[in-house]
Each structure stands twice: as structure tokens, then as C-alpha cells.
Design a protein around this motif. Structure first.
Motif, PDB file in Angstrom:
ATOM      1  N   VAL A  85       0.839  -1.196   0.000  1.00 46.84           N
ATOM      2  CA  VAL A  85       0.000   0.000   0.000  1.00 46.84           C
ATOM      3  C   VAL A  85       0.878   1.252   0.000  1.00 46.84           C
ATOM      4  N   LYS A  86       0.585   2.165  -0.911  1.00 47.09           N
ATOM      5  CA  LYS A  86       1.322   3.423  -1.013  1.00 47.09           C
ATOM      6  C   LYS A  86       0.487   4.550  -0.410  1.00 47.09           C
ATOM      7  N   GLU A  87       1.102   5.327   0.477  1.00 48.18           N
ATOM      8  CA  GLU A  87       0.399   6.455   1.084  1.00 48.18           C
ATOM      9  C   GLU A  87       0.440   7.657   0.146  1.00 48.18           C
ATOM     10  N   VAL A  88      -0.720   8.258  -0.069  1.00 41.17           N
ATOM     11  CA  VAL A  88      -0.810   9.417  -0.968  1.00 41.17           C
ATOM     12  C   VAL A  88      -1.640  10.513  -0.307  1.00 41.17           C
ATOM     13  N   GLU A  89      -1.500  11.744  -0.820  1.00 45.62           N
ATOM     14  CA  GLU A  89      -2.328  12.854  -0.360  1.00 45.62           C
ATOM     15  C   GLU A  89      -3.515  13.018  -1.307  1.00 45.62           C
ATOM     16  N   ARG A  90      -4.657  13.395  -0.762  1.00 42.02           N
ATOM     17  CA  ARG A  90      -5.857  13.594  -1.574  1.00 42.02           C
ATOM     18  C   ARG A  90      -6.566  14.872  -1.124  1.00 42.02           C
ATOM     19  N   LYS A  91      -7.358  15.413  -2.028  1.00 43.08           N
ATOM     20  CA  LYS A  91      -8.138  16.607  -1.711  1.00 43.08           C
ATOM     21  C   LYS A  91      -9.343  16.210  -0.870  1.00 43.08           C
ATOM     22  N   LYS A  92      -9.527  16.899   0.269  1.00 41.18           N
ATOM     23  CA  LYS A  92     -10.598  16.538   1.199  1.00 41.18           C
ATOM     24  C   LYS A  92     -11.175  17.791   1.843  1.00 41.18           C
ATOM     25  N   GLU A  93     -12.484  17.749   2.098  1.00 41.15           N
ATOM     26  CA  GLU A  93     -13.160  18.814   2.838  1.00 41.15           C
ATOM     27  C   GLU A  93     -13.914  18.179   3.997  1.00 41.15           C
TER      28      GLU A  93
END
Length: 238
Positions: A85-93
Motif C-alpha cells: 500500500v502506497k500512502e498518498v495525499e488527496r483533496k478533502k473537505e
């Protein structure tokens, strides 16, 4: 307002707040000019991958722990350990008001190492089971299959996350929400037009969804914490 009515409202709010970036505009599989239906090919299927494997491991672990079954927990640990599993950043509100008296909850969902430790504990003095666990611990991590990305969110009770996730058209899409078990998470997945793709309001905090988009576009994953405790969960995609 009922829960079924609340979720579409949340999704609509998210769509107003989040503008569609260049991904959908520069895609090779463009949305039809007069597209009105959901961005999904109802007749298309794909081969379940790493996200499905990790989600299945979580379900098996929950079942195994409930039944105090070392073999089931060991199987879950081996499945979880087989996925890279690769950790990634995502757009979140995140919206909503935290509930008064909220309990803090666990810091992370269960991983392969924790599952393996649980299997070892359940095996106890059974030499055969203990031997199987020891062998599995040696093998863990070998030949792992990639293809899964995750992002951690620590969602307070009473609040809602809305994620923006891109998927390519004509390509099999997988996503899962894997909670820590502290509270109920309800999940709604919509396309850029607000059409419902997946919808889960069960008492679980572990949800899997797969589909094939008809064209390149953004999808919105709304996760609502309806419990009294903070829930630390992973949003996973392929």
C-alpha cells in the motif's frame, strides 16, 4: 431529514464547493456533451485487485476475532500482508460539528502486523497453529502485490469528510473505506454530476466499492461518522 435524504444533500454541497480541475477537461476519454446519466458502465466488469484483497482481509479479521478463530485471523493477516500500500495525499473537505463527550478512539485501522499478533495470541499453546503463525510471519512481505493507495483520516464523531478522487474512463476502479472499528461510518460515492455510484448505510465502517467509469472524471466520496467516537480510517483506491 432522514439519512437517505442527508447524503445526497452532502454530496451536492461538496460539488458546489469543489471545482473540477484540468483532469476531466484534458482527458483522452471525454464526457459526452449531453451526458445525463451516471459516469459508469453498468455492463462492464474488471478483476478485483489489491484494494479488494485488503478490504477482504479486514472483514475476515473481524469475523475471526468475533469467533476467536486463529486460522481465520491468520488468513486475514496473510491477505493484508500480501498487499503493498502506497500512502498518498488527496483533496478533502471536512464539515460538521464535533459531538460533545466524544471518545478519542484508536489511532489507526488494523494492519497485517496487528492481525498476525492476534493470530499468535489466539493460537495459544496449540503447537500446530502456533507453527503456522510462525511460518506466516517469516513469509510476510514476500512477493507483495502493489496497486493500492491509501490516505488516513481521523474523523471526529458527527463530522463528514468529502474526498475528490479521479478515475480514468474504461478502466476498472476500486475504492474502499477501512475504519478502525470504533464507530459506524456511512459512505456515499457520486460522480461529478451528483449521480450515486455506491451507497452504504450499514453498521459497518468497512466498505468496498468497484465500478468502471464511462469517461475520465472526478468522483466524490462522502464519509459520515455517525458514532460517538472518533474513527481513524483509510480511504483506499487502486
Amino acid at each position: 431529514m432522514t439519512l437517505k435524504a442527508l447524503f445526497p444533500a452532502l454530496a451536492t454541497t461538496a460539488l458546489v464547493a469543489l471545482c473540477l480541475p484540468a483532469f476531466a477537461q484534458t482527458a483522452t476519454t471525454e464526457a459526452p456533451a449531453a451526458a445525463k446519466g451516471p459516469n459508469v458502465k453498468s455492463s462492464a466488469t474488471g478483476t478485483k485487485g489489491a484494494v479488494a484483497t485488503f478490504a477482504m482481509a479486514q472483514d475476515l479479521y473481524t469475523l475471526g476475532m468475533a469467533n476467536k478463530d486463529a486460522l481465520t485471523v491468520l488468513t486475514a493477516a496473510k491477505l493484508a500482508g500480501s498487499v503493498e500500500v502506497k500512502e498518498v495525499e488527496r483533496k478533502k473537505e471536512t464539515k460538521g460539528t464535533e459531538l460533545a463527550g466524544e471518545t478519542e478512539g484508536k489511532d489507526l485501522p488494523v494492519d497485517a502486523a496487528t492481525m498476525m499478533a492476534s493470530a499468535k495470541e489466539l493460537a495459544g499453546e496449540d503447537e500446530v497453529l502456533a507453527g503456522l503463525v510462525e511460518d506466516a510471519m517469516v513469509e510476510t512481505g514476500r512477493g507483495r502485490v502493489g496497486g493500492a493507495s491509501s490516505t488516513l483520516s481521523r474523523l471526529p464523531a458527527g463530522q463528514t469528510d468529502t474526498w475528490e478522487v479521479p478515475f480514468y474512463g474504461d478502466s476498472y476502479a476500486e475504492l474502499a473505506v477501512v475504519g478502525d472499528g470504533d464507530s459506524n461510518l456511512d459512505v456515499l460515492v457520486t460522480d461529478e454530476s451528483g449521480n450515486t455510484i455506491c451507497y452504504d448505510v450499514s453498521w459497518s465502517d468497512k466498505i468496498y466499492c468497484d465500478f468502471v467509469p464511462a469517461w475520465n472524471g472526478y468522483f466524490y466520496v462522502t464519509v459520515q461518522n455517525n458514532g460517538a467516537s472518533r474513527n481513524s480510517y483509510y480511504l483506499m483506491t487502486n
